[in-house]
Each structure stands twice: as C-alpha cells, then as structure tokens.
Design a protein around this motif. Structure first.
Motif, mmCIF file in Angstrom:
data_model
loop_
_atom_site.group_PDB
_atom_site.id
_atom_site.type_symbol
_atom_site.label_atom_id
_atom_site.label_comp_id
_atom_site.label_asym_id
_atom_site.label_seq_id
_atom_site.Cartn_x
_atom_site.Cartn_y
_atom_site.Cartn_z
ATOM 1 N N TRP A 26 -3.150 -0.271 -5.462
ATOM 2 C CA TRP A 26 -2.378 -0.238 -4.222
ATOM 3 C C TRP A 26 -2.403 1.116 -3.524
ATOM 4 O O TRP A 26 -1.661 1.341 -2.579
ATOM 5 C CB TRP A 26 -0.936 -0.650 -4.504
ATOM 6 C CG TRP A 26 -0.824 -2.056 -4.989
ATOM 7 C CD1 TRP A 26 -0.592 -2.477 -6.272
ATOM 8 C CD2 TRP A 26 -0.987 -3.240 -4.208
ATOM 9 N NE1 TRP A 26 -0.591 -3.841 -6.343
ATOM 10 C CE2 TRP A 26 -0.825 -4.349 -5.088
ATOM 11 C CE3 TRP A 26 -1.255 -3.488 -2.867
ATOM 12 C CZ2 TRP A 26 -0.927 -5.668 -4.655
ATOM 13 C CZ3 TRP A 26 -1.353 -4.799 -2.434
ATOM 14 C CH2 TRP A 26 -1.181 -5.864 -3.319
ATOM 15 N N SER A 27 -3.245 2.021 -3.977
ATOM 16 C CA SER A 27 -3.276 3.355 -3.381
ATOM 17 C C SER A 27 -3.742 3.314 -1.932
ATOM 18 O O SER A 27 -4.700 2.625 -1.588
ATOM 19 C CB SER A 27 -4.204 4.275 -4.183
ATOM 20 O OG SER A 27 -4.381 5.515 -3.521
ATOM 21 N N ASN A 28 -3.066 4.095 -1.092
ATOM 22 C CA ASN A 28 -3.536 4.270 0.286
ATOM 23 C C ASN A 28 -4.429 5.501 0.418
ATOM 24 O O ASN A 28 -4.818 5.877 1.525
ATOM 25 C CB ASN A 28 -2.354 4.352 1.261
ATOM 26 C CG ASN A 28 -1.489 5.590 1.055
ATOM 27 O OD1 ASN A 28 -1.811 6.484 0.270
ATOM 28 N ND2 ASN A 28 -0.357 5.656 1.760
ATOM 29 N N LYS A 73 -3.646 8.619 -0.320
ATOM 30 C CA LYS A 73 -2.934 9.876 -0.117
ATOM 31 C C LYS A 73 -2.169 10.257 -1.381
ATOM 32 O O LYS A 73 -1.532 9.423 -2.014
ATOM 33 C CB LYS A 73 -1.974 9.759 1.063
ATOM 34 C CG LYS A 73 -2.682 9.517 2.390
ATOM 35 C CD LYS A 73 -1.697 9.473 3.546
ATOM 36 C CE LYS A 73 -2.431 9.264 4.872
ATOM 37 N NZ LYS A 73 -1.489 9.238 6.018
ATOM 38 N N ARG A 113 0.848 -1.187 0.000
ATOM 39 C CA ARG A 113 0.000 0.000 0.000
ATOM 40 C C ARG A 113 0.884 1.237 0.000
ATOM 41 O O ARG A 113 1.858 1.328 0.732
ATOM 42 C CB ARG A 113 -0.907 0.009 1.237
ATOM 43 C CG ARG A 113 -1.778 -1.219 1.402
ATOM 44 C CD ARG A 113 -2.911 -1.276 0.410
ATOM 45 N NE ARG A 113 -3.916 -0.242 0.633
ATOM 46 C CZ ARG A 113 -5.003 -0.125 -0.114
ATOM 47 N NH1 ARG A 113 -5.215 -0.951 -1.136
ATOM 48 N NH2 ARG A 113 -5.877 0.817 0.141
ATOM 49 N N ARG A 114 0.519 2.228 -0.832
ATOM 50 C CA ARG A 114 1.410 3.367 -0.979
ATOM 51 C C ARG A 114 0.660 4.614 -1.437
ATOM 52 O O ARG A 114 -0.434 4.533 -1.982
ATOM 53 C CB ARG A 114 2.506 3.039 -1.978
ATOM 54 C CG ARG A 114 1.993 2.514 -3.330
ATOM 55 C CD ARG A 114 3.143 1.994 -4.156
ATOM 56 N NE ARG A 114 2.732 1.445 -5.437
ATOM 57 C CZ ARG A 114 2.522 0.144 -5.662
ATOM 58 N NH1 ARG A 114 2.689 -0.727 -4.684
ATOM 59 N NH2 ARG A 114 2.165 -0.277 -6.863
ATOM 60 N N GLY A 115 1.298 5.743 -1.208
ATOM 61 C CA GLY A 115 0.763 7.006 -1.664
ATOM 62 C C GLY A 115 1.175 7.297 -3.088
ATOM 63 O O GLY A 115 1.924 6.543 -3.721
ATOM 64 N N SER A 138 2.726 8.384 3.737
ATOM 65 C CA SER A 138 2.842 6.961 4.120
ATOM 66 C C SER A 138 1.596 6.528 4.894
ATOM 67 O O SER A 138 0.927 7.347 5.532
ATOM 68 C CB SER A 138 4.082 6.746 4.973
ATOM 69 O OG SER A 138 5.244 7.036 4.229
ATOM 70 N N ARG A 156 -5.389 7.774 -7.065
ATOM 71 C CA ARG A 156 -6.213 7.192 -5.993
ATOM 72 C C ARG A 156 -6.999 5.984 -6.490
ATOM 73 O O ARG A 156 -7.435 5.157 -5.692
ATOM 74 C CB ARG A 156 -7.152 8.251 -5.427
ATOM 75 C CG ARG A 156 -6.432 9.328 -4.607
ATOM 76 C CD ARG A 156 -7.395 10.211 -3.836
ATOM 77 N NE ARG A 156 -6.675 11.088 -2.920
ATOM 78 C CZ ARG A 156 -6.548 12.410 -3.064
ATOM 79 N NH1 ARG A 156 -7.126 13.008 -4.100
ATOM 80 N NH2 ARG A 156 -5.866 13.127 -2.193
#
Length: 244
Positions: free
Chosen positions: A112-114, A116, A32-34, A244, A108
């Motif tokens: 894998w979008s978190n 942010k 998961r990542r921004g 993060s 977004r």
C-alpha cells in the motif's frame, strides 16, 4: 486515524547486506499511504519506541523501527544492548545510513505504499534523522531535540557535527526543542535555524518554554504534557503535508 493496526517483529535487509531485526506497525484498511522510519533513542530498541511506532500506524502510516543495536547485541534486553553499543563507541554514522536506507526501502516495498517515506528521531536519533535526510532519498524529516547537529562536540564524543552535511539536506525538516534543554541549548537551535535559513533549506522549528531534554517521554521525569501534545500535533500536520 485508525484503531485497527498490525504490529510485529520482522527482518529487513540493511543497505550493507546485513539482515537486522525491526519492529513494523501497519495501518489496516488505510488505503494508499506513506511510511515513517522511527530511529530509536540511545536507550535502544525499547518498549517506548515501539509505542511510538504503533502511534504512527494509528495515524495511518506504515511505520518501522530498525534495531540499530542488532549487530552488536542480537536478542539482548534493550538496556544491555545499549550498554554494549556505548562501550563500543556507539552506532557508526555509515551503519545508521545503511540501516535507515534498508528500512525506507522496506516501507516502499509494501503493497500500500505511496512511495513517500519520512524519518523521525529522538535525542541521539534526532541528530541521526538529520543525517539521514542529508544523505538518503526521504520526503520529510523530524528532529526531536537532537544534539551535535551544530556546535562543537565534547571531547569524549566520537561523532562530528553535521555542519558540512547540511547543504545536502534533501527534504523539509521539522524541529521540536525544549528551551530548558542543555543539549542542544537554545543558542545551538538558533545556530541551526540560521544555517538552514542561509542555505535556503525548508524547515520549521517549534520551541517549548519549561520543557527540557526528553519531553516526549511519558516514562521519564522530563515529560512535558503540553510540549508533547503540541509536538505530536505538529508532527501529524507536517507528515500529513509531506507524506500524503
């Protein structure tokens, strides 16, 4: 950090409904990542900007650079596209906001979008990064020596400063500036710093002696190794805190 990334040209939808070209770089197997929206400088959607976009993927983010000149010069070489857009008065602020909004929504929407998303811009893109942070739902913004955020625009400019926009700044701002820069000058950086203090807006500024405009650009005489290296460390820490 990851050395396994994927980069490619994609088509994204701008907020105004126009489909535009963009360069996407994603971090493989980073969890998961921004995401980071990279706003290219005035010379355009060029090789150096794509290298910056890939660097953010190496840092573990999904990064995208929308081609702001796509409407005016689809498929043109970066220098030709930049000349065509300058001849038409540059990128309108409303278009910039639509394109960055579309790019942020695209990030977004990635698997894998978190959720942010940050934004960064260099030179004219620095001003545009601040503009986007004042009007869009973003989590962090970086201004690399953007001019015309404060101060009086020159007579030939068709862009206002952002003084009346600053009260709407909706996320933390990182500013990176050279003390030898003529646009913005150190005095204008001081003014922006004070205005943000007065507004209670979270921000941090770093300034570099001996560095002028464009100190991040390794293909230009203005490149400053020490300023660029420290600047990248500041960006990595800033985004690590807020994305993060």
């Amino acid at each position: 950090m990851t050395d396994t990334i994927t980069a490619r040209t994609v088509t994204i939808g701008s907020r105004d409904g126009t489909d535009i070209e963009a360069y996407l770089a994603t971090a493989d197997d980073a969890g998961r990542r921004g995401g980071v929206v990279v706003i290219h400088h005035m010379p355009g959607y060029d090789r150096s900007t794509k290298e910056i976009t890939r660097r953010f993927a190496e840092l573990g983010y999904d990064a995208i650079c929308p081609n702001l000149y796509w409407r005016q010069a689809p498929g043109a070489e970066p220098s030709d596209a930049a000349a065509a857009v300058r001849a038409q008065g540059g990128v309108d602020d409303s278009q910039l906001l639509d394109d960055v909004a579309g790019a942020a929504a695209y990030l977004r929407g990635q698997e894998w979008s978190n959720g942010k998303v940050g934004v960064i811009g260099y030179c004219s893109g620095g001003r545009q990064s601040v503009l986007a942070a004042c009007h869009l739902d973003l989590d962090a913004a970086v201004d690399c020596y953007g001019a015309l955020v404060v101060g009086t625009p020159p007579p030939e400019s068709n862009r206002p400063n952002l003084v009346t926009d600053l009260p709407s700044l909706g996320c933390p701002l990182l500013g990176l500036f050279g003390n030898e820069d003529r646009s913005p000058t150190p005095a204008l950086v001081d003014e922006l710093d004070q205005r943000l203090d007065d507004l209670g807006k979270p921000h941090e500024f770093h300034r570099y002696d001996g560095a002028g405009h464009g100190f991040f650009s390794p293909d230009r005489p203005s490149y400053s190794v020490s300023a660029a290296n420290d600047g990248w460390e500041r960006i990595e820490t800033f985004y690590g805190t807020h994305l993060s």
